[in-house]
Design an enzyme around this catalytic site. Structure first.
Site, PDB file in Angstrom:
ATOM      1  N   LYS A  92       5.306   8.197   2.123  1.00  0.00           N
ATOM      2  CA  LYS A  92       6.689   8.575   1.822  1.00  0.00           C
ATOM      3  C   LYS A  92       7.107   7.914   0.517  1.00  0.00           C
ATOM      4  O   LYS A  92       6.485   6.910   0.154  1.00  0.00           O
ATOM      5  CB  LYS A  92       7.590   8.163   2.965  1.00  0.00           C
ATOM      6  CG  LYS A  92       8.003   6.685   2.952  1.00  0.00           C
ATOM      7  CD  LYS A  92       9.080   6.379   3.959  1.00  0.00           C
ATOM      8  CE  LYS A  92      10.069   5.405   3.405  1.00  0.00           C
ATOM      9  NZ  LYS A  92      10.991   4.826   4.367  1.00  0.00           N
ATOM     10  N   HIS A 130       5.559   6.634   9.631  1.00  0.00           N
ATOM     11  CA  HIS A 130       4.967   5.644  10.535  1.00  0.00           C
ATOM     12  C   HIS A 130       5.766   5.475  11.829  1.00  0.00           C
ATOM     13  O   HIS A 130       5.252   4.955  12.804  1.00  0.00           O
ATOM     14  CB  HIS A 130       4.731   4.306   9.828  1.00  0.00           C
ATOM     15  CG  HIS A 130       5.964   3.556   9.479  1.00  0.00           C
ATOM     16  ND1 HIS A 130       6.654   3.762   8.322  1.00  0.00           N
ATOM     17  CD2 HIS A 130       6.632   2.607  10.151  1.00  0.00           C
ATOM     18  CE1 HIS A 130       7.695   2.963   8.299  1.00  0.00           C
ATOM     19  NE2 HIS A 130       7.721   2.248   9.401  1.00  0.00           N
ATOM     20  N   HIS A 137      12.466   9.367   9.134  1.00  0.00           N
ATOM     21  CA  HIS A 137      12.285   8.669  10.412  1.00  0.00           C
ATOM     22  C   HIS A 137      13.297   9.100  11.477  1.00  0.00           C
ATOM     23  O   HIS A 137      12.934   9.418  12.604  1.00  0.00           O
ATOM     24  CB  HIS A 137      12.411   7.159  10.219  1.00  0.00           C
ATOM     25  CG  HIS A 137      11.547   6.612   9.117  1.00  0.00           C
ATOM     26  ND1 HIS A 137      10.229   6.984   8.969  1.00  0.00           N
ATOM     27  CD2 HIS A 137      11.810   5.744   8.114  1.00  0.00           C
ATOM     28  CE1 HIS A 137       9.720   6.344   7.924  1.00  0.00           C
ATOM     29  NE2 HIS A 137      10.655   5.593   7.386  1.00  0.00           N
ATOM     30  N   LYS A 140      21.158  -1.664   6.204  1.00  0.00           N
ATOM     31  CA  LYS A 140      20.538  -2.938   5.839  1.00  0.00           C
ATOM     32  C   LYS A 140      21.552  -4.053   5.973  1.00  0.00           C
ATOM     33  O   LYS A 140      22.755  -3.807   5.970  1.00  0.00           O
ATOM     34  CB  LYS A 140      20.041  -2.856   4.395  1.00  0.00           C
ATOM     35  CG  LYS A 140      18.919  -1.846   4.231  1.00  0.00           C
ATOM     36  CD  LYS A 140      18.212  -1.991   2.919  1.00  0.00           C
ATOM     37  CE  LYS A 140      17.028  -1.061   2.835  1.00  0.00           C
ATOM     38  NZ  LYS A 140      15.931  -1.427   3.736  1.00  0.00           N
TER      39      LYS A 140
HETATM   40  P1  NAD Z   1       2.650  -1.034  -5.053  1.00  0.00           P
HETATM   41  O1  NAD Z   1       3.398  -0.859  -6.333  1.00  0.00           O
HETATM   42  O2  NAD Z   1       2.626  -2.370  -4.420  1.00  0.00           O
HETATM   43  O3  NAD Z   1       1.122  -0.618  -5.285  1.00  0.00           O
HETATM   44  C1  NAD Z   1       0.787   0.490  -6.049  1.00  0.00           C
HETATM   45  C2  NAD Z   1      -0.715   0.647  -6.111  1.00  0.00           C
HETATM   46  O4  NAD Z   1      -0.991   1.781  -6.914  1.00  0.00           O
HETATM   47  C3  NAD Z   1      -1.468  -0.528  -6.739  1.00  0.00           C
HETATM   48  O5  NAD Z   1      -2.687  -0.691  -6.049  1.00  0.00           O
HETATM   49  C4  NAD Z   1      -1.749  -0.035  -8.156  1.00  0.00           C
HETATM   50  O6  NAD Z   1      -2.933  -0.594  -8.728  1.00  0.00           O
HETATM   51  C5  NAD Z   1      -1.939   1.417  -7.917  1.00  0.00           C
HETATM   52  N1  NAD Z   1      -1.671   2.211  -9.134  1.00  0.00           N
HETATM   53  C6  NAD Z   1      -0.528   2.280  -9.839  1.00  0.00           C
HETATM   54  N2  NAD Z   1      -0.678   3.113 -10.891  1.00  0.00           N
HETATM   55  C7  NAD Z   1      -1.941   3.581 -10.832  1.00  0.00           C
HETATM   56  C8  NAD Z   1      -2.707   4.469 -11.625  1.00  0.00           C
HETATM   57  N3  NAD Z   1      -2.208   5.066 -12.714  1.00  0.00           N
HETATM   58  N4  NAD Z   1      -3.979   4.716 -11.267  1.00  0.00           N
HETATM   59  C9  NAD Z   1      -4.502   4.125 -10.160  1.00  0.00           C
HETATM   60  N5  NAD Z   1      -3.838   3.285  -9.373  1.00  0.00           N
HETATM   61  C10 NAD Z   1      -2.577   3.011  -9.718  1.00  0.00           C
HETATM   62  O7  NAD Z   1       3.197   0.090  -4.062  1.00  0.00           O
HETATM   63  P2  NAD Z   1       3.267   0.031  -2.456  1.00  0.00           P
HETATM   64  O8  NAD Z   1       4.503  -0.701  -2.067  1.00  0.00           O
HETATM   65  O9  NAD Z   1       1.971  -0.406  -1.930  1.00  0.00           O
HETATM   66  O10 NAD Z   1       3.542   1.554  -2.094  1.00  0.00           O
HETATM   67  C11 NAD Z   1       2.527   2.544  -2.098  1.00  0.00           C
HETATM   68  C12 NAD Z   1       3.087   3.826  -1.496  1.00  0.00           C
HETATM   69  O11 NAD Z   1       3.472   3.572  -0.166  1.00  0.00           O
HETATM   70  C13 NAD Z   1       4.326   4.368  -2.193  1.00  0.00           C
HETATM   71  O12 NAD Z   1       4.316   5.781  -2.113  1.00  0.00           O
HETATM   72  C14 NAD Z   1       5.464   3.840  -1.336  1.00  0.00           C
HETATM   73  O13 NAD Z   1       6.617   4.651  -1.433  1.00  0.00           O
HETATM   74  C15 NAD Z   1       4.837   3.916   0.025  1.00  0.00           C
HETATM   75  N6  NAD Z   1       5.425   3.009   1.011  1.00  0.00           N
HETATM   76  C16 NAD Z   1       5.357   1.679   0.836  1.00  0.00           C
HETATM   77  C17 NAD Z   1       5.913   0.843   1.791  1.00  0.00           C
HETATM   78  C18 NAD Z   1       5.824  -0.633   1.654  1.00  0.00           C
HETATM   79  O14 NAD Z   1       6.282  -1.312   2.585  1.00  0.00           O
HETATM   80  N7  NAD Z   1       5.268  -1.183   0.597  1.00  0.00           N
HETATM   81  C19 NAD Z   1       6.541   1.375   2.915  1.00  0.00           C
HETATM   82  C20 NAD Z   1       6.578   2.758   3.078  1.00  0.00           C
HETATM   83  C21 NAD Z   1       6.009   3.559   2.114  1.00  0.00           C
END
Ligand code: NAD
Length: 484
Positions: A148, A178, A240, A331
């Site tokens: 998402k 999730h 959700h 929140k």
């Molecule tokens: P993050 O910014 O921590 O990590 C991003 C990842 O993408 C890193 O591994 C980075 O190296 C990689 N990346 C970025 N640009 C890139 C590129 N051009 N080529 C290859 N790899 C690249 O993000 P996150 O928080 O882990 O979130 C990831 C996804 O999950 C997003 O879509 C976010 O909306 C979703 N999400 C995250 C959470 C959370 O709790 N973190 C919760 C729900 C959904």
């Protein structure tokens, strides 16, 4: 109690964004827990693919640290972590360029189940899909898992669906929510459709109203820039909370299978009525004694984004006409608690007269913390003091009901990833469902934008803005207390 698990086939799982926050907190620890549970085959491989320059050893060290931080010590006994890490590899790729894709192709085996988890920013979903296709990495039945947010309105969701559809078929696409992976949410279906008790009462004749609450104590944290463009409606309600509403409201699917379940959910979304502006309350947390206000958290003093929303949803069909579904999420509220409460109607006539202590029956489905269900029923207060009534819970707390061993309830992410490997889409959102959900949400957002609506301030640690209380008071109802 020995848990029976449907075994999975040998697989290669590529985690794009394998070095990101979600991978660190949820995906890698979750995979380890499944490994420790004996559910991951010996020859399975997990390949991190991200932008960071790293080799296999560095990625294993990253995963090892994540497991040490997020998995309980008693699950990390002996050489279990080492053995798990031996399944991990890493490929440096650029999602927007050409670098690394040949190496990824060489790393992924064509003869096993393939899954590609897009745990990267949504702007990269299309880029990844296109490259997986162009570099002929994914076999024809490979699965992609999409995080998402799925679009920010119907138009962008539709465009994303179209992009993905040009490279993958719908049965290859796993849109993750999730909440659907939570034990209680699946138990909701079991309770509704494996028991005769509830179904006769599960309608507007017997259910007075439904409350769905997702309350958080945290603020926007480090996600301020993203959150300020999104807000509670897009971040929580469209996905959700609407999914929870669908599971409560849907008709019995003819079968517990992906198409049947998702067809029924879609019908509920189509039956949702437009929401009148008076039936929505938006809020934004103000500064506390020591904590910053929302506007400071997101570094936008003029922000009109809501960190809280409450609304009254109505479903226009035979089953639910006349039973409101009240949704609220926010929140910086007083407790971290997610609950669905199905509040039944009063008995038609009290033979006890104005008996003291009478309350309506409530089926409370707790999603967090302490997943479980409670049905409140009235009994006679024990003792010789005449007929006084008291409310007692019939408790279906999973941790207790399943005993110590069975209480090892998998986290939502690990369950959903295993479903991807098994090829079971039941707990994932279909493209038309997501678009239909946006079609209900879009006019609500457009309405408050056109009116220049400003969210009502509320105190951190409170239950939300005062106006949200009124939303129920004027219907002669009240919110359940938010408590852990
Ligand atoms: P993050 O910014 O921590 O990590 C991003 C990842 O993408 C890193 O591994 C980075 O190296 C990689 N990346 C970025 N640009 C890139 C590129 N051009 N080529 C290859 N790899 C690249 O993000 P996150 O928080 O882990 O979130 C990831 C996804 O999950 C997003 O879509 C976010 O909306 C979703 N999400 C995250 C959470 C959370 O709790 N973190 C919760 C729900 C959904």
């Amino acid at each position: 109690m020995v848990s029976r698990v449907i075994p999975v086939e040998n697989f290669d799982l590529v985690v794009f964004g394998g070095t990101g926050d979600l991978a660190r907190r949820k995906i890698l620890p979750g995979l380890f827990r499944r490994y420790a549970g004996g559910h991951i085959p010996d020859a399975a491989r997990i390949i991190g693919a991200a932008r960071a320059e790293m080799d296999d050893a560095a990625f294993r060290a990253f995963a090892g640290a994540a497991i040490a931080e997020f998995v309980d010590e008693d699950k990390r006994q002996g050489d279990m972590v080492e053995r798990f890490l031996a399944h991990l590899g890493y490929v440096q790729i650029d999602a927007t360029g050409e670098r690394g894709w040949d190496r990824l192709k060489a790393a992924v085996r064509p003869e096993v189940v393939q899954a590609f988890y897009f745990s990267v920013a949504p702007t990269l979903f299309g880029e990844l899909a296109e490259r997986l296709h162009r570099f002929e990495i994914a076999r024809p039945d490979a699965r992609i898992v999409v995080e998402k947010p799925f679009g920010r309105d119907r138009e962008t969701a539709r465009a994303l669906n179209a992009t993905l559809a040009s490279h993958f078929t719908e049965d290859q696409i796993y849109r993750i929510d999730h909440y659907l992976g939570k034990e209680t949410v699946q138990n909701l279906m079991a309770v509704r459709f494996a028991n005769i008790l509830f179904e006769p009462l599960w309608n507007a004749r017997h259910v007075d109203h439904v409350q769905i609450t997702v309350a958080e104590t945290v603020g926007v944290g480090g996600r301020g820039a993203y959150y300020d463009k999104s807000g509670a409606m897009r971040d929580m309600v469209q996905n959700h909370m609407m999914q929870l509403l669908c599971l409560i409201a849907m008709e019995a699917p003819y079968k517990f299978d992906p198409a049947a379940v998702r067809d029924e959910k879609l019908k509920v979304i189509h039956a949702l009525q437009p929401v009148h502006p008076d039936e929505i309350v938006r809020g934004q947390y103000r500064a506390g004694r020591t904590e910053p206000a929302y506007a400071q958290d997101v570094d936008n003093p003029a922000s009109t984004t809501e960190s809280y929303i409450a609304l009254k949803a109505s479903i226009a069909n035979w089953r639910w006409k006349g039973t409101p579904f009240y949704l609220r999420t926010g929140k910086k509220l007083r407790a971290r608690a997610s609950e669905i409460a199905v509040v039944f109607k009063e008995v038609p006539h009290s033979i006890f007269g104005e008996a003291e202590g009478w309350r309506e029956n409530i089926l409370s489905i707790r999603l967090q913390p302490n997943e479980g269900m409670t049905l409140s029923v009235m009994i006679k207060e024990p003792g010789p003091g005449g007929m006084r009534l008291t409310e007692v819970p019939l408790d279906m707390s999973f941790a207790e009901a399943l005993g110590a061993e069975g209480a090892d309830i998998p986290d939502a992410y690990e369950r959903l990833i295993m479903d991807v490997i098994r090829g079971n889409q039941t707990l994932f959102m279909r493209g038309d469902e997501v678009e239909a959900a946006w079609a209900w949400v879009d006019p609500i957002i457009a309405g408050w934008e056109a009116r220049g609506d400003r969210p009502k301030p509320y105190d951190p640690g409170s239950s939300g803005p005062e106006d949200a209380l009124m939303l129920l008071h004027r219907d002669g109802r009240r919110w359940r207390e938010i408590r852990e």
